[in-house]
Design an enzyme around this catalytic site. Structure first.
Site, short mmCIF file in Angstrom:
data_model
loop_
_atom_site.label_atom_id
_atom_site.label_comp_id
_atom_site.label_asym_id
_atom_site.label_seq_id
_atom_site.Cartn_x
_atom_site.Cartn_y
_atom_site.Cartn_z
N THR A 32 0.83 -1.21 0.00
CA THR A 32 0.00 0.00 0.00
C THR A 32 0.85 1.26 0.00
O THR A 32 0.38 2.33 -0.37
CB THR A 32 -0.91 0.03 1.24
OG1 THR A 32 -0.12 -0.18 2.41
CG2 THR A 32 -1.98 -1.05 1.15
N ASP A 33 2.12 1.15 0.42
CA ASP A 33 2.92 2.37 0.61
C ASP A 33 3.15 3.11 -0.70
O ASP A 33 3.00 4.33 -0.77
CB ASP A 33 4.23 2.07 1.33
CG ASP A 33 5.12 1.06 0.64
OD1 ASP A 33 4.64 0.33 -0.25
OD2 ASP A 33 6.31 0.99 1.01
N SER A 64 31.98 -4.16 5.04
CA SER A 64 30.98 -4.89 5.82
C SER A 64 31.62 -6.08 6.51
O SER A 64 32.37 -6.84 5.89
CB SER A 64 29.85 -5.37 4.92
OG SER A 64 29.04 -6.32 5.57
N GLY A 114 17.62 -10.87 3.05
CA GLY A 114 16.74 -11.68 2.24
C GLY A 114 15.55 -12.25 2.99
O GLY A 114 14.81 -13.06 2.45
N ALA A 115 15.35 -11.81 4.24
CA ALA A 115 14.24 -12.32 5.04
C ALA A 115 13.02 -11.41 4.99
O ALA A 115 12.03 -11.65 5.68
CB ALA A 115 14.68 -12.51 6.50
N GLY A 116 13.07 -10.35 4.19
CA GLY A 116 11.95 -9.43 4.09
C GLY A 116 11.80 -8.54 5.30
O GLY A 116 10.71 -8.04 5.59
N LEU A 117 12.90 -8.29 6.02
CA LEU A 117 12.86 -7.48 7.24
C LEU A 117 13.52 -6.12 7.05
O LEU A 117 13.83 -5.43 8.01
CB LEU A 117 13.53 -8.24 8.39
CG LEU A 117 12.93 -9.62 8.69
CD1 LEU A 117 13.69 -10.31 9.81
CD2 LEU A 117 11.45 -9.51 9.04
N ASP A 164 9.63 1.56 4.74
CA ASP A 164 10.78 0.93 5.41
C ASP A 164 11.69 1.95 6.09
O ASP A 164 12.00 1.79 7.28
CB ASP A 164 11.56 0.08 4.42
CG ASP A 164 10.76 -1.15 3.98
OD1 ASP A 164 9.69 -1.41 4.56
OD2 ASP A 164 11.20 -1.84 3.04
#
Length: 373
Positions: A32-33, A64, A114-117, A164
């Site tokens: 929705t964003d 990193s 890659g965890a959608g977080l 996000d």
């Protein structure tokens, strides 16, 4: 050895500070964003830390602890990079217009990629805070979220929404963040599951995803095309859902519109329940959101569907996939005394299908981005 000590080891001098930005879980309000709609995320305990110090030669150097390899060095004004480094380099490129100069950055993360977080937004926001503090640049946090979004759009090539970075920068402990993605206005909504005798499980299905693979961009383009055909600025403006669906000939676009419009309604309903102290009633909304994402928006994946099915069969109140889709994580709301039973049911479902075991993460609404030292 912590990130401050490792910085001195890598760059031969101490950092001037350490900044941290969390990942996020979106309780409800998916896809929705970028349709100017409503979202309800909260910050996670896990995130990305950046130790940093200024340089006087206009060079940005980043490394990193998770990615390994060589240190990336480019001019702050921009340079050609790929992979994870596009995010800190892109943020520096955007902030160069505000007067920030060279810097050395060491990145450390306990947030699964890659965890959608939203590990990418956490990296952008931690970098942005570090660079602004190093150079005394004052940018209000809602504006910094928009700059992070711009960096992801223009430099990383991902047409992401505002949710996000806003969640990472604006969230507070014990609350979800009600964000209107059109106006940028936000408000805190009390959300402390444990106080209601509930547990919110975040389950990494180990089916990794990437938003740069095209599926996310296609959904966004479909929404824009549908809005154009309906004569509205964004799908957030659709008031007569039945009329809109009746006027669209393309069944794919009809499905996309149905999800976005009903998902906005679910966000409003969720906020009402939380403000009324009825968090236990959220489960049905979560499951309805998942079914819509699976059937109308078509961004779910087999492991996510299996989690929701197994959890609800085990007595959980509800659950749904989170993030852009095509892989990543699922949230499940359950009574605290059923949490272990729910977890076991999910693990059994994965084992029966021969999938890698899922990972269970802490999903406690936590503090947003901040300077640690």
């Amino acid at each position: 050895m912590n990130v401050r000590e490792r910085f001195a080891e890598v760059f031969g001098r101490p950092p001037e500070g350490v900044w941290r930005a969390p990942g996020r879980i979106n309780l409800i309000g998916e896809h929705t964003d970028y349709n100017d709609g409503l979202v309800l995320p909260f910050a996670l305990p896990m995130g990305v830390s950046v130790a940093a110090a200024r340089r006087d030669d206009g060079v940005l150097e980043v490394r990193s602890l998770q990615a390994g390899g060589e240190t990336v060095r480019v001019p702050v004004a921009g340079g050609s990079v790929s992979g994870w480094a596009t995010y800190p380099v892109g943020m520096a490129w955007v902030l160069h217009e505000y007067g920030i100069g060279g810097a050395s950055l060491l990145v450390d993360s306990d947030l699964p990629q890659g965890a959608g977080l939203s590990s990418s937004a956490a990296l952008l926001c931690a970098t942005g805070l570090a660079l602004c503090d190093l150079y005394g640049v004052e940018v209000e946090r809602p504006e910094l979220a928009r700059l992070a979004q711009r960096a992801e759009w223009d430099f990383a090539g991902v047409p992401s929404g505002l949710m996000d970075p806003s969640a990472s920068l604006l969230a507070t402990a014990g609350h979800a963040l009600m964000l209107d993605c059109r106006s940028g206005l936000s408000s805190r909504v009390p959300f402390a599951p444990e106080e209601a005798g509930l547990t919110l499980l975040a389950i990494d299905t180990r089916a990794g995803h990437t938003l740069a693979d095209g599926g996310y961009a296609r959904r966004r383009a479909e929404c824009e095309r549908a809005a154009g055909l309906l004569g509205v600025a964004a799908l957030r403006d659709v008031k007569d859902l039945a009329g809109a669906l009746g006027s669209l000939r393309d069944p794919v676009l009809r499905r996309r519109v149905q999800h976005v419009v009903t998902e906005n309604h679910r966000v409003e309903a969720a906020v009402g329940l939380l403000r009324a102290g009825a968090a236990a009633e959220l489960g049905a909304l979560l499951t309805a959101s998942h079914l819509s994402l699976r059937d109308q928006f078509e961004v779910s994946w087999p492991q996510a569907d299996a989690v929701v099915d197994a959890a609800t069969r085990a007595g959980a109140r509800g659950g749904r996939m989170v993030g852009g889709g095509f892989g990543g994580s699922v949230i499940v709301l359950t009574a605290a005394d059923r949490a272990e039973r729910t977890r076991a049911a999910v693990e059994e479902a994965f084992a029966a299908r021969g999938w890698a075991a899922p990972a269970f993460l802490a999903a406690t609404p936590s503090q947003g981005a901040r300077r640690l030292a």
